[in-house]
Write an enzyme that holds these catalytic residues in place. Structure first.
Site, PDB file in Angstrom:
ATOM      1  N   HIS B 243       5.221 -76.742  35.739  1.00 56.57           N
ATOM      2  CA  HIS B 243       5.352 -78.010  36.431  1.00 56.57           C
ATOM      3  C   HIS B 243       4.341 -79.021  35.909  1.00 56.57           C
ATOM      4  O   HIS B 243       3.278 -78.662  35.420  1.00 56.57           O
ATOM      5  CB  HIS B 243       5.138 -77.829  37.937  1.00 56.57           C
ATOM      6  CG  HIS B 243       3.745 -77.400  38.302  1.00 56.57           C
ATOM      7  ND1 HIS B 243       3.284 -76.098  38.117  1.00 56.57           N
ATOM      8  CD2 HIS B 243       2.712 -78.081  38.854  1.00 56.57           C
ATOM      9  CE1 HIS B 243       2.039 -76.015  38.529  1.00 56.57           C
ATOM     10  NE2 HIS B 243       1.650 -77.200  38.981  1.00 56.57           N
ATOM     11  N   PHE B 244       4.724 -80.280  36.012  1.00 57.21           N
ATOM     12  CA  PHE B 244       3.828 -81.391  35.768  1.00 57.21           C
ATOM     13  C   PHE B 244       3.648 -82.097  37.107  1.00 57.21           C
ATOM     14  O   PHE B 244       4.501 -82.007  37.972  1.00 57.21           O
ATOM     15  CB  PHE B 244       4.441 -82.390  34.774  1.00 57.21           C
ATOM     16  CG  PHE B 244       4.634 -81.824  33.404  1.00 57.21           C
ATOM     17  CD1 PHE B 244       5.744 -81.051  33.091  1.00 57.21           C
ATOM     18  CD2 PHE B 244       3.707 -82.072  32.399  1.00 57.21           C
ATOM     19  CE1 PHE B 244       5.925 -80.524  31.823  1.00 57.21           C
ATOM     20  CE2 PHE B 244       3.883 -81.563  31.121  1.00 57.21           C
ATOM     21  CZ  PHE B 244       4.986 -80.787  30.831  1.00 57.21           C
TER      22      PHE B 244
END
Lengths: 421, 443
Positions: B243-244
């Protein structure tokens, strides 16, 4: 992005400065632009003759546009950020910047910007930006080669990189090393003689040698380095130019009665950085200040003015009740009042009236907006005319919420910097 | 011997429970409207599809909304609207706009926020932090377990080269959708998580495709104050599911203001600089002939770091035009005093945004304290020089198949910077430009 209406642009200038101001500005030899941060898109409202000549554009192509049109792929992003932040903080800045002309050729210039404050408003009403092209001095010799060697090696690079004179003039984004070849002496006295790459001829060995032999052709193009420092002379030019323009503006604002000055005078209601952020939002909305008596409107978007038919100066400082009329349901009004007191968001469907007395159903959403202190600074009211359709297919509710979100970010962030207060 | 630290993680989803409780629940269908096989069929979420760069002439797509003065881009609008909607529905653990925040006086402009509600009061969980690459563990919390109401929209490349928005698109498991979800303990307004190919359950590690997706998001939002960040495991990532993060803060970050020194230009036009006069040593990537070139340069550098067990953080700023890569010290070498403060120097902190949970810390926040905290996790100068050289080798190596040898020689050089200008020998840049390179005529 559609440029703002010309009417707004004209008004930005004409409502502040008398007619003679344009003439006086046109007499200045300097390159400068005047921009209005309160118009959505922060457009140029005036461009000097010198500026147009330097950039290669006509007045129509520049007025109404934002300054970023002169930036390009090799413009240093950090410098762009510095300018952006100076605007946001309502202060001046001086920085070297790489800009691009209409024909695509890049050039370095010293960019100096100063804010102009409206005495009545206490906030920035215009920014003046002066551009002084940075002249290149004679190249230092490298590796014991003479200037000749440099020119030859550079021409080889140029030939590798481009294959036509068109491409030569339109320096590419990828090719970032075109050297400056400048002749000393009297040529430099002519301010106009720097950086005219369209005068450059495509280089091959023979032409170069004749160039050296006869030294008739002034060939310059600029090395696109990371930085390009301006000389003291250039900085002086910038300082003088800014001073000239500001004098004209302050002088010619006296006769309109709407004085301007170089320093902020008095507290500001809504800072110009907030203005710029809010100007990005295309929907109809108002900001009201619950801490002031009678909860007046402190900001109204252009779309709001279009929807209701009022002018900005007719609504700023007024309570929103001017939108109500004979058939407006008092219980809707009551609901709004209660939500504001409870510091909560609410949505109502309310009958509102335009300036021309015609009525419309307003899907109104109201929400508290906090600033960096964490406390409520404003309430936002977002208006959607019932039956209007969004081109992206967003529901009215979603459209309103996105306006609220954008405003929350803008208000919170713009009040964070201690330097603003 | 494994290194562990006891930390109090932040909760990013309302469905994030202790592993123990999770195990008990895993038995049957969950009825929670999550994103796993039990609930996905029939699920619908808004879908935003973006145009890929090669479908747009020149670099128009990049320059269109790259300013704080251009109109709000549609993705920006969509994200903020959806976020505000979840705010009003009470899905967040607290109202982040009610948290006091300020810029700390000083030349760097570090930002501090007083946020007492962000951290859990529960017992800490253990997390192995000495390995940057760890396999995905379905038993631990991952984003397929979040409730669909926490997902704002799907985000993917459009099939027909047009930006499109579908308010109600089916979630097609076969197309491996990527999604944007809320972070229920936000650092700032609009704090979201971008989860590439969520159903594939990728562990927290960079790959070229995922990084490109993150870059597209920065571009599409068109807002220089909407930044994306990435923390590798070992650099304070809390969840091992790729994830970012992203959020809005309309002030410049100290790292963006830090001066930089140009180091090199790769053959594909990507310019690499290094930060100086900043507490953490790092690289800045800009330019590139195409978006893919820029994206791949950064991805390859990250892949090198993760393969070599060097923890790192990445910040995508300036609408995707500037990307910061910051390698970190291995945690075993960070002082225990730092680990006890519970201010985890992840990407946002390193960029200059600190969230403090105690009023005393907030009031006493100073530029020196902030600097000292961040300097702790920076690589030493020596080590940074080593890592830097290895990164360039890694980047050039992948290019060398296409470029001529002239280029790779240039990349390997290690000339000292010129005095005063701080930039590496121009001659090197000349070598970098190969004869096969095309020149773009500016439109």
């Amino acid at each position: 992005m559609e440029p703002p209406q010309l009417g707004l642009i004209e008004q930005s200038f004409n409502s502040r400065y008398s007619n003679w101001a344009r003439e006086a500005l046109d007499e200045l030899p300097d390159n400068f632009t005047i921009t209005d941060p309160c118009i959505s898109g922060h457009p140029i409202v005036f461009a000097s003759r010198g500026f147009l000549k330097m950039s290669g554009y006509s007045r129509d192509q520049v007025v109404g546009r934002n300054g970023r049109m002169f930036q390009g792929p090799n413009t240093c992003r950090r410098s762009v950020m510095e300018i952006r932040e100076a605007i946001r903080e309502e202060r001046g800045v001086e920085i070297s910047l790489l800009n691009y002309r209409k024909d695509g050729t890049p050039f370095w210039m010293l960019f100096r910007m100063a804010p102009v404050f409206g005495k009545d408003e206490g906030r920035v009403i215009h920014f003046v930006a002066v551009q002084v092209p940075i002249l290149r001095r004679r190249q230092r010799r490298r590796n014991g080669e003479g200037l000749c060697g440099e020119i030859l090696s550079n021409s080889c690079r140029r030939e590798v990189c481009s294959s036509s004179s068109v491409e030569l003039a339109g320096v590419s984004a990828a090719d970032s090393d075109c050297r400056v070849q400048a002749m000393e002496g009297s040529v430099w006295q002519h301010v106009d003689n720097y950086v005219f790459p369209k005068d450059c001829k495509p280089l091959d060995g023979f032409q170069l040698i004749s160039f050296l032999q006869f030294a008739l052709v002034l060939f310059t193009s600029l090395e696109i380095e990371e930085k390009c420092e301006a000389s003291d002379t250039e900085k002086q030019l910038a300082a003088t130019a800014i001073s000239n323009v500001l004098s004209v503006l302050t002088h010619y604002s006296e006769s309109t009665g709407r004085l301007v000055c170089e320093k902020r005078f008095g507290p500001s209601l809504v800072s110009s950085s907030l203005h710029i952020s809010l100007g990005r939002i295309k929907q109809s909305f108002v900001l009201v200040d619950p801490h002031l008596p009678d909860i007046p409107i402190v900001y109204a978007s252009d779309a709001f003015l279009r929807m209701t038919g009022y002018a900005r100066n007719e609504v700023l400082g007024q309570n929103c009740r001017f939108l109500t009329g004979v058939d407006t349901d008092p219980s809707a009004l009551h609901q709004i009042k209660q939500s504001i007191q409870a510091q909560q968001a609410c949505s109502v469907r309310i009958l509102h009236y335009r300036k021309d007395k015609s009525s419309f159903w307003n899907l109104l959403h109201i929400s508290p907006v906090r600033n960096a202190t964490g406390k409520i600074a404003y309430f936002v009211g977002v208006q959607i005319e019932e039956g209007s359709v969004d081109r992206h297919g967003l529901s009215p509710e979603m459209r309103q919420l996105s306006v609220v979100g954008s405003i929350k970010v803008a208000v919170r962030s713009s009040s964070m910097s201690y330097s603003i207060h | 011997m494994m290194l562990r630290i006891k930390r109090v993680p932040t909760v990013v989803s309302n469905y994030q429970k202790d592993e123990g409780e999770d195990a008990a629940r895993r038995g049957g269908g969950c009825g929670r409207n999550c994103l796993q096989k039990c609930c996905i069929p029939g699920a619908k979420l808004p879908l935003y599809t973006f145009k890929r760069a090669e479908e747009i002439p020149g670099d128009k797509c990049v320059l269109e909304h790259d300013d704080n003065q251009a109109p709000v881009a549609f993705l920006d609008s969509l994200l903020l609207g959806q976020w505000e909607d979840r705010m009003q529905r009470g899905l967040f653990r607290y109202d982040v706009t009610a948290c006091e925040t300020k810029v700390i006086p000083g030349r760097c402009g570090f930002m501090a926020q007083l946020n007492e509600g962000r951290h859990l009061k529960k017992r800490p969980t253990e997390f192995r932090v000495d390995k940057v690459l760890q396999p995905f563990d379905g038993n631990k919390f991952n984003f397929t377990k979040v409730g669909q109401e926490e997902v704002l929209f799907q985000f993917d490349a459009s099939e027909d080269g047009e930006v499109q928005f579908f308010p109600d698109a089916p979630v097609d498991a076969d197309s491996s959708p990527s999604v944007v979800a809320i972070n229920v303990s936000p650092i700032e307004y609009g704090h979201v998580l971008l989860i590439p190919r969520i159903l594939e359950c990728l562990p927290q590690r960079i790959d070229r495709e995922s990084f490109l997706l993150a870059l597209y998001m920065a571009i599409e939002a068109g807002n220089p104050y909407f930044r994306l960040g990435y923390n590798s495991l070992g650099a304070f990532a809390t969840i091992n599911h790729l994830h970012f993060q992203a959020y809005y803060l309309a002030v410049p970050f100290p790292i963006e203001k830090a001066p930089t020194r140009k180091v090199t230009t790769l053959g594909d036009g990507v310019k690499i600089s290094e930060l100086f006069d900043y507490p953490v040593r790092g690289l800045v990537f800009e330019g590139g002939n195409t978006l893919q070139d820029l994206s791949n340069a950064v991805s390859d550098a990250c892949i090198f770091l993760q393969d070599n067990n060097i923890p790192h953080n990445v910040l995508i700023a300036d609408c995707g035009k500037r990307i910061f890569l910051l390698p970190q010290q291995a945690l075993g070498e960070v002082s225990s005093e730092l680990l006890d403060t519970q201010v985890n120097p992840a990407v946002w902190e390193i960029s200059g945004h600190m969230v403090l949970k105690r009023k005393k810390d907030y009031e006493e926040a100073s530029e020196e304290n902030a600097w000292r905290l961040l300097a702790e996790v920076s690589l030493s100068e020596e080590r940074f020089e080593e890592v830097k050289a290895l990164i360039f080798e890694a980047c050039s190596y992948t290019l060398s198949e296409k470029e001529d040898e002239h280029l790779t020689q240039g990349a390997g050089d290690d000339k000292p910077p010129l005095e005063g200008t701080g930039s590496i020998n121009k001659g090197r840049n000349c070598n970098m430009v190969s004869g096969t390179q095309e020149c773009l005529v500016l439109q």
